[in-house]
Each structure stands twice: as C-alpha cells, then as structure tokens.
Design a protein around this motif. Structure first.
Motif, PDB file in Angstrom:
ATOM      1  N   ILE A 119      -7.569 -26.605   6.024  1.00 53.34           N
ATOM      2  CA  ILE A 119      -7.628 -25.238   6.560  1.00 53.34           C
ATOM      3  C   ILE A 119      -7.072 -24.331   5.470  1.00 53.34           C
ATOM      4  O   ILE A 119      -5.893 -24.400   5.138  1.00 53.34           O
ATOM      5  CB  ILE A 119      -6.784 -25.095   7.841  1.00 53.34           C
ATOM      6  CG1 ILE A 119      -7.225 -26.083   8.906  1.00 53.34           C
ATOM      7  CG2 ILE A 119      -6.844 -23.654   8.367  1.00 53.34           C
ATOM      8  CD1 ILE A 119      -6.278 -26.149  10.105  1.00 53.34           C
ATOM      9  N   ILE A 121      -6.076 -20.750   4.113  1.00 50.31           N
ATOM     10  CA  ILE A 121      -5.674 -19.425   4.619  1.00 50.31           C
ATOM     11  C   ILE A 121      -5.172 -18.582   3.458  1.00 50.31           C
ATOM     12  O   ILE A 121      -4.254 -18.989   2.738  1.00 50.31           O
ATOM     13  CB  ILE A 121      -4.590 -19.561   5.701  1.00 50.31           C
ATOM     14  CG1 ILE A 121      -5.096 -20.448   6.850  1.00 50.31           C
ATOM     15  CG2 ILE A 121      -4.154 -18.180   6.200  1.00 50.31           C
ATOM     16  CD1 ILE A 121      -4.018 -20.859   7.848  1.00 50.31           C
ATOM     17  N   LYS A 160     -10.497 -14.247  -2.257  1.00 47.11           N
ATOM     18  CA  LYS A 160     -10.175 -14.429  -0.837  1.00 47.11           C
ATOM     19  C   LYS A 160     -11.356 -14.885   0.018  1.00 47.11           C
ATOM     20  O   LYS A 160     -11.174 -15.596   0.993  1.00 47.11           O
ATOM     21  CB  LYS A 160      -9.537 -13.166  -0.257  1.00 47.11           C
ATOM     22  CG  LYS A 160     -10.450 -11.982  -0.106  1.00 47.11           C
ATOM     23  CD  LYS A 160      -9.697 -10.777   0.438  1.00 47.11           C
ATOM     24  CE  LYS A 160     -10.554  -9.574   0.641  1.00 47.11           C
ATOM     25  NZ  LYS A 160     -11.198  -9.035  -0.547  1.00 47.11           N
ATOM     26  N   TYR A 163     -11.907 -18.605   1.069  1.00 47.21           N
ATOM     27  CA  TYR A 163     -11.003 -19.211   2.052  1.00 47.21           C
ATOM     28  C   TYR A 163     -11.641 -19.177   3.436  1.00 47.21           C
ATOM     29  O   TYR A 163     -12.508 -18.359   3.717  1.00 47.21           O
ATOM     30  CB  TYR A 163      -9.668 -18.461   2.072  1.00 47.21           C
ATOM     31  CG  TYR A 163      -8.821 -18.752   0.855  1.00 47.21           C
ATOM     32  CD1 TYR A 163      -7.690 -19.548   0.951  1.00 47.21           C
ATOM     33  CD2 TYR A 163      -9.156 -18.242  -0.396  1.00 47.21           C
ATOM     34  CE1 TYR A 163      -6.914 -19.824  -0.162  1.00 47.21           C
ATOM     35  CE2 TYR A 163      -8.387 -18.517  -1.516  1.00 47.21           C
ATOM     36  CZ  TYR A 163      -7.274 -19.305  -1.391  1.00 47.21           C
ATOM     37  OH  TYR A 163      -6.522 -19.590  -2.492  1.00 47.21           O
ATOM     38  N   ASP A 164     -11.143 -20.065   4.309  1.00 43.05           N
ATOM     39  CA  ASP A 164     -11.631 -20.099   5.690  1.00 43.05           C
ATOM     40  C   ASP A 164     -11.161 -18.892   6.483  1.00 43.05           C
ATOM     41  O   ASP A 164     -11.872 -18.390   7.354  1.00 43.05           O
ATOM     42  CB  ASP A 164     -11.135 -21.370   6.395  1.00 43.05           C
ATOM     43  CG  ASP A 164     -11.606 -22.635   5.704  1.00 43.05           C
ATOM     44  OD1 ASP A 164     -12.769 -22.687   5.257  1.00 43.05           O
ATOM     45  OD2 ASP A 164     -10.790 -23.579   5.604  1.00 43.05           O
ATOM     46  N   TYR A 165      -9.927 -18.452   6.198  1.00 38.31           N
ATOM     47  CA  TYR A 165      -9.314 -17.362   6.965  1.00 38.31           C
ATOM     48  C   TYR A 165      -8.566 -16.423   6.027  1.00 38.31           C
ATOM     49  O   TYR A 165      -7.993 -16.865   5.030  1.00 38.31           O
ATOM     50  CB  TYR A 165      -8.309 -17.909   7.996  1.00 38.31           C
ATOM     51  CG  TYR A 165      -8.939 -18.873   8.962  1.00 38.31           C
ATOM     52  CD1 TYR A 165      -9.580 -18.415  10.115  1.00 38.31           C
ATOM     53  CD2 TYR A 165      -8.899 -20.243   8.719  1.00 38.31           C
ATOM     54  CE1 TYR A 165     -10.173 -19.313  10.996  1.00 38.31           C
ATOM     55  CE2 TYR A 165      -9.493 -21.140   9.595  1.00 38.31           C
ATOM     56  CZ  TYR A 165     -10.134 -20.667  10.727  1.00 38.31           C
ATOM     57  OH  TYR A 165     -10.720 -21.549  11.586  1.00 38.31           O
ATOM     58  N   VAL A 167      -5.511 -13.633   6.407  1.00 32.40           N
ATOM     59  CA  VAL A 167      -4.480 -13.143   7.322  1.00 32.40           C
ATOM     60  C   VAL A 167      -3.726 -12.016   6.621  1.00 32.40           C
ATOM     61  O   VAL A 167      -3.243 -12.191   5.501  1.00 32.40           O
ATOM     62  CB  VAL A 167      -3.503 -14.274   7.739  1.00 32.40           C
ATOM     63  CG1 VAL A 167      -2.336 -13.727   8.550  1.00 32.40           C
ATOM     64  CG2 VAL A 167      -4.255 -15.345   8.521  1.00 32.40           C
ATOM     65  N   GLU A 178      -0.692 -15.705  14.150  1.00 29.53           N
ATOM     66  CA  GLU A 178      -2.123 -15.831  13.861  1.00 29.53           C
ATOM     67  C   GLU A 178      -2.422 -17.193  13.204  1.00 29.53           C
ATOM     68  O   GLU A 178      -3.394 -17.865  13.556  1.00 29.53           O
ATOM     69  CB  GLU A 178      -2.583 -14.688  12.956  1.00 29.53           C
ATOM     70  CG  GLU A 178      -4.076 -14.677  12.705  1.00 29.53           C
ATOM     71  CD  GLU A 178      -4.547 -13.457  11.920  1.00 29.53           C
ATOM     72  OE1 GLU A 178      -5.712 -13.506  11.472  1.00 29.53           O
ATOM     73  OE2 GLU A 178      -3.786 -12.496  11.739  1.00 29.53           O
ATOM     74  N   ILE A 179      -1.573 -17.609  12.282  1.00 29.98           N
ATOM     75  CA  ILE A 179      -1.763 -18.897  11.607  1.00 29.98           C
ATOM     76  C   ILE A 179      -1.587 -20.050  12.596  1.00 29.98           C
ATOM     77  O   ILE A 179      -2.370 -21.010  12.587  1.00 29.98           O
ATOM     78  CB  ILE A 179      -0.818 -19.028  10.401  1.00 29.98           C
ATOM     79  CG1 ILE A 179      -1.230 -18.015   9.327  1.00 29.98           C
ATOM     80  CG2 ILE A 179      -0.816 -20.454   9.855  1.00 29.98           C
ATOM     81  CD1 ILE A 179      -0.212 -17.824   8.224  1.00 29.98           C
ATOM     82  N   ILE A 182      -4.712 -20.329  14.501  1.00 26.87           N
ATOM     83  CA  ILE A 182      -5.758 -20.958  13.678  1.00 26.87           C
ATOM     84  C   ILE A 182      -5.582 -22.476  13.687  1.00 26.87           C
ATOM     85  O   ILE A 182      -6.541 -23.227  13.897  1.00 26.87           O
ATOM     86  CB  ILE A 182      -5.706 -20.409  12.234  1.00 26.87           C
ATOM     87  CG1 ILE A 182      -6.180 -18.946  12.204  1.00 26.87           C
ATOM     88  CG2 ILE A 182      -6.530 -21.275  11.282  1.00 26.87           C
ATOM     89  CD1 ILE A 182      -5.873 -18.221  10.898  1.00 26.87           C
ATOM     90  N   ASN A 185      -6.528 -24.039  16.957  1.00 28.75           N
ATOM     91  CA  ASN A 185      -7.993 -24.063  17.154  1.00 28.75           C
ATOM     92  C   ASN A 185      -8.658 -25.207  16.394  1.00 28.75           C
ATOM     93  O   ASN A 185      -9.791 -25.582  16.706  1.00 28.75           O
ATOM     94  CB  ASN A 185      -8.613 -22.734  16.751  1.00 28.75           C
ATOM     95  CG  ASN A 185      -8.390 -21.665  17.796  1.00 28.75           C
ATOM     96  OD1 ASN A 185      -8.083 -21.960  18.956  1.00 28.75           O
ATOM     97  ND2 ASN A 185      -8.519 -20.417  17.404  1.00 28.75           N
ATOM     98  N   HIS A 186      -7.965 -25.762  15.405  1.00 28.16           N
ATOM     99  CA  HIS A 186      -8.513 -26.876  14.645  1.00 28.16           C
ATOM    100  C   HIS A 186      -8.151 -28.230  15.238  1.00 28.16           C
ATOM    101  O   HIS A 186      -8.620 -29.256  14.747  1.00 28.16           O
ATOM    102  CB  HIS A 186      -8.073 -26.806  13.182  1.00 28.16           C
ATOM    103  CG  HIS A 186      -8.889 -25.843  12.382  1.00 28.16           C
ATOM    104  ND1 HIS A 186      -9.979 -26.223  11.657  1.00 28.16           N
ATOM    105  CD2 HIS A 186      -8.781 -24.496  12.230  1.00 28.16           C
ATOM    106  CE1 HIS A 186     -10.510 -25.162  11.080  1.00 28.16           C
ATOM    107  NE2 HIS A 186      -9.799 -24.122  11.400  1.00 28.16           N
TER     108      HIS A 186
END
Length: 188
Positions: A119, A121, A160, A163-165, A167, A178-179, A182, A185-186
C-alpha cells in the motif's frame, strides 16, 4: 510475494511534510503495526541500538547483501549505505503483521517494483507555503538548505501519481485516521 492478510504500508513524501510524526502517531493508534528497521553502514550514535534503531553493517556486509538481493531497496546518502532488509519484512508479513516503511520517494519507487502489492501512500503538505513554514519552524536549516529542500519537494511531488493514495497532512490526526481507514480497507 504476499500470502497473508498483512500489508506492507509504504509512507513517503517530501522532507518536512510530517512523515515521521504521522508514522509515530499511526503506530500509537494501532500498536499491531510493526516498523521496518533499516540497515546502514553509518556508525552508531550513542542512542542507537543494533536491531532496534538500525541494523548496523560494515560496507562489505552491506555490499554482500546487495549482491544477494537481500534488500527491498537501498541507496547511498552522504557516503553511507542505507537499505530495507527484505527478510525481516517478509517474515513479519508472513506472520500476519502489517509492516510500516517510512521512506523517501526514490526508495518507494524501488519497493513498488519489488513488492507491488504494498500500500503506497504519498503525504503532501496543504500548500508549498505550508511546507516552507514547517521547514522554517524546525529551526535546523539555513535559508539555502530550505530552498534546496523546497526544490527537491517540488520534484518529489511530481511522483505522487505513482502512489496508490495521496494524503494531505493538514492536521496530523486527520491524516492518521485516513491512513488507518486505507489500511482497514485492504484487509480481506
């Protein structure tokens, strides 16, 4: 590579964006997340503990690890080698433990190649002006160093979208929440 429900969480972004603060707060809110320990050839400081703050290696040992493909990523900074040993990360993931890796953009791009299921970020400041204020607020750099860091940050910000996300670190607790969302959710 991954066969468990554990995640490799890679946090990166420009200097001064608050990555360290976010990672510390993230681990305080979720004690189940392990912090990846880097290897280095630099000499230990009095506060360093081998295997806790870093894995301290001779240059020959480090180069042998490179030759044997034992790093997720590695780089040379100020004449010293730094890298993320692969075996401890894979062992923790295999045991079902999420692993947090706070790393620069260059290193993260290497990890993406070797462990794409991680993941990824990217932490951004609310504005470049806010980043400049944070760097000035540290009181540790000259104006010239701050300007160099801002220029480097602008280069890093161009990465940036890989990246997947993304923030925004406007308020640390909000970024951490928020992290955590994330990461949750994984989970399968």
């Amino acid at each position: 590579m991954s066969t468990t429900n554990a995640n490799l969480i890679v946090i990166s972004g420009p200097s001064g964006v608050g990555k360290g603060t976010i990672c510390t707060a993230l681990r305080e809110k979720n004690k189940e997340i392990a912090l990846s320990i880097s290897a280095t050839t630099r000499k230990p400081r009095t506060t360093d503990v081998d295997g806790v703050t870093y894995f301290f290696k001779s240059e020959d040992e480090f180069k042998e690890m490179i030759e044997n493909d034992q790093f997720l990523e590695w780089a040379v900074y100020n004449g010293q080698y730094y890298g993320t040993p692969l075996a401890p990360v894979l062992e923790q993931l295999k045991n079902g433990t999420d692993v947090l890796l706070e790393i620069d953009v260059q290193g993260a791009l290497h990890v993406m190649e070797k462990y794409p299921e991680g993941i990824f970020i990217f932490i951004v400041p609310p504005t470049t002006a806010a980043l400049r204020e944070r760097l000035i607020g540290r009181g540790t750099e000259t104006d010239e160093e701050i300007n160099r860091r801002i220029a480097a940050a602008e280069e890093e910000l161009n990465q940036k979208d890989k990246y997947d996300y993304i923030v925004i670190n406007h308020v640390v607790d909000d970024a951490v929440d928020e992290i955590l969302h994330i990461i949750q959710n994984h989970k399968k």
